[in-house]
Design a protein around this motif. Structure first.
Motif, PDB file in Angstrom:
ATOM      1  N   HIS A  66       0.274   9.596  -8.314  1.00 10.34           N
ATOM      2  CA  HIS A  66      -0.516   8.419  -7.964  1.00 10.34           C
ATOM      3  C   HIS A  66      -1.986   8.679  -8.285  1.00 10.34           C
ATOM      4  CE1 HIS A  66      -1.377   4.730  -5.748  1.00 10.34           C
ATOM      5  NE2 HIS A  66      -2.437   5.375  -5.273  1.00 10.34           N
ATOM      6  N   SER A  75       0.722   4.144  -9.998  1.00  7.38           N
ATOM      7  CA  SER A  75       1.675   5.081  -9.402  1.00  7.38           C
ATOM      8  C   SER A  75       1.923   6.293 -10.297  1.00  7.38           C
ATOM      9  CB  SER A  75       2.999   4.375  -9.109  1.00  7.38           C
ATOM     10  OG  SER A  75       3.548   3.868 -10.302  1.00  7.38           O
ATOM     11  N   PRO A 139       7.344   0.540 -12.647  1.00  5.25           N
ATOM     12  CA  PRO A 139       7.791   0.831 -11.271  1.00  5.25           C
ATOM     13  C   PRO A 139       8.766  -0.224 -10.734  1.00  5.25           C
ATOM     14  CG  PRO A 139       5.392   0.890 -11.408  1.00  5.25           C
ATOM     15  CD  PRO A 139       5.900   0.420 -12.724  1.00  5.25           C
TER      16      PRO A 139
END
Length: 190
Positions: A66, A75, A139
C-alpha cells in the motif's frame, strides 16, 4: 539469405493486403495504420508491464504494498510505477511509428522534439485513463475472483486492456487533428 529477404516482403505484403481490404470497405488507410500502431503499442505496454511488475526486472521499483500519496492511495505501489513506465515506453515507441509511417504524409510543424512534446502532452489523457483503469479495476477484479484464480492473476492485464481501449478514441481524435493535421489544400493540389 533469400529467406531473410523474403520475411520483410511478407510482412509488407500483409500490411499492404490489410490496407487494400480497408480501402475496399472505405476505411481510411490512416485509421488502419493508427490501429496497427496502437496494437503494437498495446503489446509493448503489456510486455513492459509484465517485465516490471511480475518478471522481476523492476527490482528497483517499490514493493507490492500500500502507498499513501496524500490526495489518494494505491493498494499496490509497484503496479502504479510499473504501469506508468509501461505507458510512457509505449508512447515513445508509438510516436516514432506514427511519425515515420502513420502520419508521414501529414503536416509536420516544428521540429521532432516539439512534436513529441505536444504528442506526449495530448497523449497524457490516454495513459491517465490506462493507469487509473489498471489501479482501480485490478483490486476490484481480484476481490471479485478470489486470490488464487486465473482472473486474479491476469487482472492487471485485463484492466490495462480496457483502459487502452477507452483511451484509443481520445488518441485518434487528437493525434489526427492536432499533432498531424491534414495539409490545407492549395491551388497546386487542385
Amino acid at each position: 539469405m533469400q529467406t531473410e529477404m523474403a520475411k520483410p516482403k511478407r510482412a509488407a505484403s500483409f500490411v499492404d493486403w490489410i490496407l487494400k481490404v480497408a480501402e475496399r470497405f472505405h476505411v481510411s488507410p490512416t485509421m488502419v495504420k493508427f490501429v496497427l500502431v496502437g496494437g503494437i503499442g498495446f503489446l509493448i505496454n503489456e510486455a513492459i508491464l509484465f517485465l516490471l511488475y511480475d518478471a522481476g526486472v523492476g527490482f528497483f521499483l517499490p514493493g507490492k504494498h500500500h502507498l499513501d500519496l496524500g490526495l489518494f492511495s494505491v493498494s499496490d505501489a509497484r503496479l502504479l510505477f510499473a504501469s506508468i513506465c509501461a505507458v510512457e515506453f509505449a508512447i515513445v515507441c508509438q510516436f516514432n511509428m506514427h511519425e515515420r509511417w502513420t502520419f508521414r504524409h501529414r503536416n509536420r510543424e516544428g521540429n521532432i522534439l516539439w512534436r513529441f512534446g505536444k504528442y506526449n502532452v495530448i497523449s497524457a489523457v490516454s495513459p491517465i485513463i490506462t493507469v487509473v483503469f489498471v489501479n482501480v479495476l485490478t483490486p476490484e477484479l481480484r476481490d471479485a475472483a478470489g486470490d488464487g484464480s486465473i482472473l486474479a492473476k491476469t487482472a492487471p492485464y485485463i484492466a490495462n486492456g480496457l483502459g487502452v481501449a477507452v483511451g484509443f478514441t481520445w488518441n485518434y481524435l487528437f493525434n489526427s487533428r492536432v499533432i498531424w493535421r491534414r495539409h490545407a489544400p492549395t491551388l497546386d493540389d487542385v
